[in-house]
Design a protein around this motif. Sequence first.
Motif, PDB file in Angstrom:
ATOM      1  N   THR A   1       1.037  -1.302   0.124  1.00 48.22           N
ATOM      2  CA  THR A   1      -0.085   0.044   0.035  1.00 48.22           C
ATOM      3  C   THR A   1       0.849   1.345   0.107  1.00 48.22           C
ATOM      4  N   ALA A   2       0.440   2.043  -0.881  1.00 45.99           N
ATOM      5  CA  ALA A   2       1.283   3.468  -0.959  1.00 45.99           C
ATOM      6  C   ALA A   2       0.614   4.501  -1.260  1.00 45.99           C
ATOM      7  N   GLN A   3       0.903   5.925  -1.018  1.00 45.99           N
ATOM      8  CA  GLN A   3       0.215   7.094  -1.732  1.00 45.99           C
ATOM      9  C   GLN A   3       1.089   7.379  -2.955  1.00 45.99           C
ATOM     10  N   LEU A   4       0.135   6.959  -4.067  1.00 52.63           N
ATOM     11  CA  LEU A   4       1.032   7.050  -5.308  1.00 52.63           C
ATOM     12  C   LEU A   4       0.498   8.690  -5.839  1.00 52.63           C
ATOM     13  N   SER A   5       1.540   9.313  -6.445  1.00 46.93           N
ATOM     14  CA  SER A   5       1.462  10.531  -7.356  1.00 46.93           C
ATOM     15  C   SER A   5       1.156  10.295  -8.705  1.00 46.93           C
ATOM     16  N   LEU A   6       0.161  10.797  -9.316  1.00 45.57           N
ATOM     17  CA  LEU A   6      -0.258  10.501 -10.700  1.00 45.57           C
ATOM     18  C   LEU A   6      -0.081  11.752 -11.362  1.00 45.57           C
ATOM     19  N   ARG A   7       0.475  11.873 -12.695  1.00 49.62           N
ATOM     20  CA  ARG A   7       0.189  13.126 -13.435  1.00 49.62           C
ATOM     21  C   ARG A   7      -0.658  12.783 -14.639  1.00 49.62           C
ATOM     22  N   CYS A   8      -1.719  13.303 -14.749  1.00 53.57           N
ATOM     23  CA  CYS A   8      -2.445  12.832 -15.855  1.00 53.57           C
ATOM     24  C   CYS A   8      -3.020  14.083 -16.531  1.00 53.57           C
ATOM     25  N   ARG A   9      -3.553  13.423 -18.000  1.00 53.21           N
ATOM     26  CA  ARG A   9      -4.069  14.583 -18.896  1.00 53.21           C
ATOM     27  C   ARG A   9      -5.405  14.979 -18.376  1.00 53.21           C
ATOM     28  N   ASN A  10      -5.811  15.852 -18.682  1.00 56.19           N
ATOM     29  CA  ASN A  10      -7.133  16.583 -18.468  1.00 56.19           C
ATOM     30  C   ASN A  10      -8.255  15.534 -18.769  1.00 56.19           C
ATOM     31  N   SER A  11      -8.033  15.055 -19.860  1.00 53.79           N
ATOM     32  CA  SER A  11      -9.129  13.913 -20.396  1.00 53.79           C
ATOM     33  C   SER A  11      -9.172  12.920 -19.680  1.00 53.79           C
ATOM     34  N   MET A  12      -8.332  12.537 -18.553  1.00 53.63           N
ATOM     35  CA  MET A  12      -8.443  11.310 -17.742  1.00 53.63           C
ATOM     36  C   MET A  12      -8.993  11.576 -16.437  1.00 53.63           C
ATOM     37  N   VAL A  13      -9.890  12.967 -16.390  1.00 54.21           N
ATOM     38  CA  VAL A  13     -10.611  13.176 -15.030  1.00 54.21           C
ATOM     39  C   VAL A  13     -11.607  12.044 -14.775  1.00 54.21           C
ATOM     40  N   GLY A  14     -12.397  11.799 -15.724  1.00 55.22           N
ATOM     41  CA  GLY A  14     -13.304  10.758 -15.557  1.00 55.22           C
ATOM     42  C   GLY A  14     -13.032   9.386 -15.128  1.00 55.22           C
ATOM     43  N   VAL A  15     -11.691   8.917 -15.724  1.00 52.13           N
ATOM     44  CA  VAL A  15     -11.099   7.628 -15.562  1.00 52.13           C
ATOM     45  C   VAL A  15     -10.673   7.773 -13.917  1.00 52.13           C
ATOM     46  N   VAL A  16      -9.914   8.585 -13.773  1.00 53.25           N
ATOM     47  CA  VAL A  16      -9.602   8.657 -12.233  1.00 53.25           C
ATOM     48  C   VAL A  16     -10.646   8.734 -11.060  1.00 53.25           C
ATOM     49  N   LEU A  17     -11.617   9.527 -11.480  1.00 59.38           N
ATOM     50  CA  LEU A  17     -12.750   9.519 -10.574  1.00 59.38           C
ATOM     51  C   LEU A  17     -13.459   8.091 -10.436  1.00 59.38           C
ATOM     52  N   ASP A  18     -13.737   7.519 -11.585  1.00 58.00           N
ATOM     53  CA  ASP A  18     -14.375   6.227 -11.621  1.00 58.00           C
ATOM     54  C   ASP A  18     -13.595   5.252 -10.827  1.00 58.00           C
ATOM     55  N   ARG A  19     -12.177   5.519 -10.867  1.00 56.70           N
ATOM     56  CA  ARG A  19     -11.304   4.433 -10.124  1.00 56.70           C
ATOM     57  C   ARG A  19     -11.238   4.766  -8.599  1.00 56.70           C
ATOM     58  N   PHE A  20     -11.110   5.846  -8.381  1.00 58.28           N
ATOM     59  CA  PHE A  20     -10.729   6.375  -6.808  1.00 58.28           C
ATOM     60  C   PHE A  20     -11.735   7.275  -6.230  1.00 58.28           C
ATOM     61  N   GLY A  21     -12.588   7.530  -6.845  1.00 63.29           N
ATOM     62  CA  GLY A  21     -13.848   8.195  -6.090  1.00 63.29           C
ATOM     63  C   GLY A  21     -13.943   9.597  -6.434  1.00 63.29           C
ATOM     64  N   GLN A  22     -15.266  10.175  -6.178  1.00 60.99           N
ATOM     65  CA  GLN A  22     -15.414  11.730  -6.448  1.00 60.99           C
ATOM     66  C   GLN A  22     -14.575  12.367  -5.466  1.00 60.99           C
ATOM     67  N   GLU A  23     -14.394  11.837  -4.359  1.00 68.56           N
ATOM     68  CA  GLU A  23     -13.583  12.628  -3.295  1.00 68.56           C
ATOM     69  C   GLU A  23     -12.155  12.859  -3.688  1.00 68.56           C
ATOM     70  N   SER A  24     -11.439  12.355  -4.717  1.00 65.21           N
ATOM     71  CA  SER A  24     -10.121  12.641  -5.009  1.00 65.21           C
ATOM     72  C   SER A  24     -10.010  13.993  -5.365  1.00 65.21           C
ATOM     73  N   ILE A  25      -8.808  14.547  -4.802  1.00 63.87           N
ATOM     74  CA  ILE A  25      -8.299  15.813  -4.944  1.00 63.87           C
ATOM     75  C   ILE A  25      -7.559  16.066  -6.283  1.00 63.87           C
ATOM     76  N   LEU A  26      -8.084  16.890  -7.336  1.00 64.41           N
ATOM     77  CA  LEU A  26      -7.466  17.017  -8.511  1.00 64.41           C
ATOM     78  C   LEU A  26      -6.533  18.524  -8.610  1.00 64.41           C
TER      79      LEU A  26
END
Length: 331
Positions: A248-273
């Motif tokens: 288990t780790a705190q992972l830092s991900l740098r994503c393109r803006n088009s990936m917002v939906g993918v990230v929220l689907d995977r990690f939840g709406q409470e994720s801080i972008l």
Amino acid sequence: MAKGAHQKGKVLRLCQLLLERSDEEHPISTQALIQALEGWDIHAERKSIYADMETLREQGLDVQHRRGRDGGWFIGQRTFQLPELKLLVDAVQSSRFITSRKSSALIHKLESLASVHQARQLQRQVYDTGRAKSLNERVYYSIDKLHTALSSGKAVSFRYFEYNVKKERVFRRGGRRYTVSPYGLIWDSSNYYLAGYDHQKKELRHYRVDRMEDLALTGLPLEGREALGTLDLASYSQRHFGMFGGRTAQLSLRCRNSMVGVVLDRFGQESILVPDGPEHFVVTVEAVFSTQMMGWLFGLGTAVELRSPAWAVAEYRGQLSKVLGQYQADP
């Protein structure tokens, strides 16, 4: 048998007819109801049908009547509406932990909650890529036992197996029984998992229910209450990609803006972008870094970059090098 001996069941037969044969698109005329009752040796007159329908309404059945050439009696609101039944059928059909035979039996029962006309719409094949059905027929009853164990606060024991290339069961720990204090059931990627405290390993683990054999309730009290007390099953499932184990780790991900939906689907709406330039954002998530997690990252290509921690980046690079090495050798 004397004439009229079946009259006491008249209202019940009318209720059965309405539930089985009618819906808003298929009303039953008064005359058709009278003829159907005759098949059970029940005599009825038009006036009595109206009185019986009022009785059914008083008992909570949503009996509707439509006048006109194509009018008649039908059931309006049911316990489950057709779109709800379709969702349930889809879930049963696409679930890996339910065998094909048990899926057919459950869908047949769901069909009985609709009219015969609506039931035809439930008889459909749901295609779910990669969702092969379980071969373990007893999984349905294992889930019931696990719910009993959870409600009674008792540990369970079972043997746990994998399959070899011959599709034969190979039991872990040499076939010795696992003893586990159950905490909850998780449905992830169409599989059921038991999350619980392993009495031998003295740690929290999860097990696929369809890989359990000879599941039994024990009289042993629960162990590992401290480890389980603060566990949130929703976040536990979210962290484990495909329920694979790892660090288990705190992972830092740098994503393109088009990936917002993918990230929220995977990690939840409470994720801080956090915006990072005009075209990217950075998000920090807690996840179990496993081969399954690496596969998820690889599937997103250059749209998502793993930035930290350093050890996770190193492991990911190493995994990519191993895979690349398999395709660099001469055939």
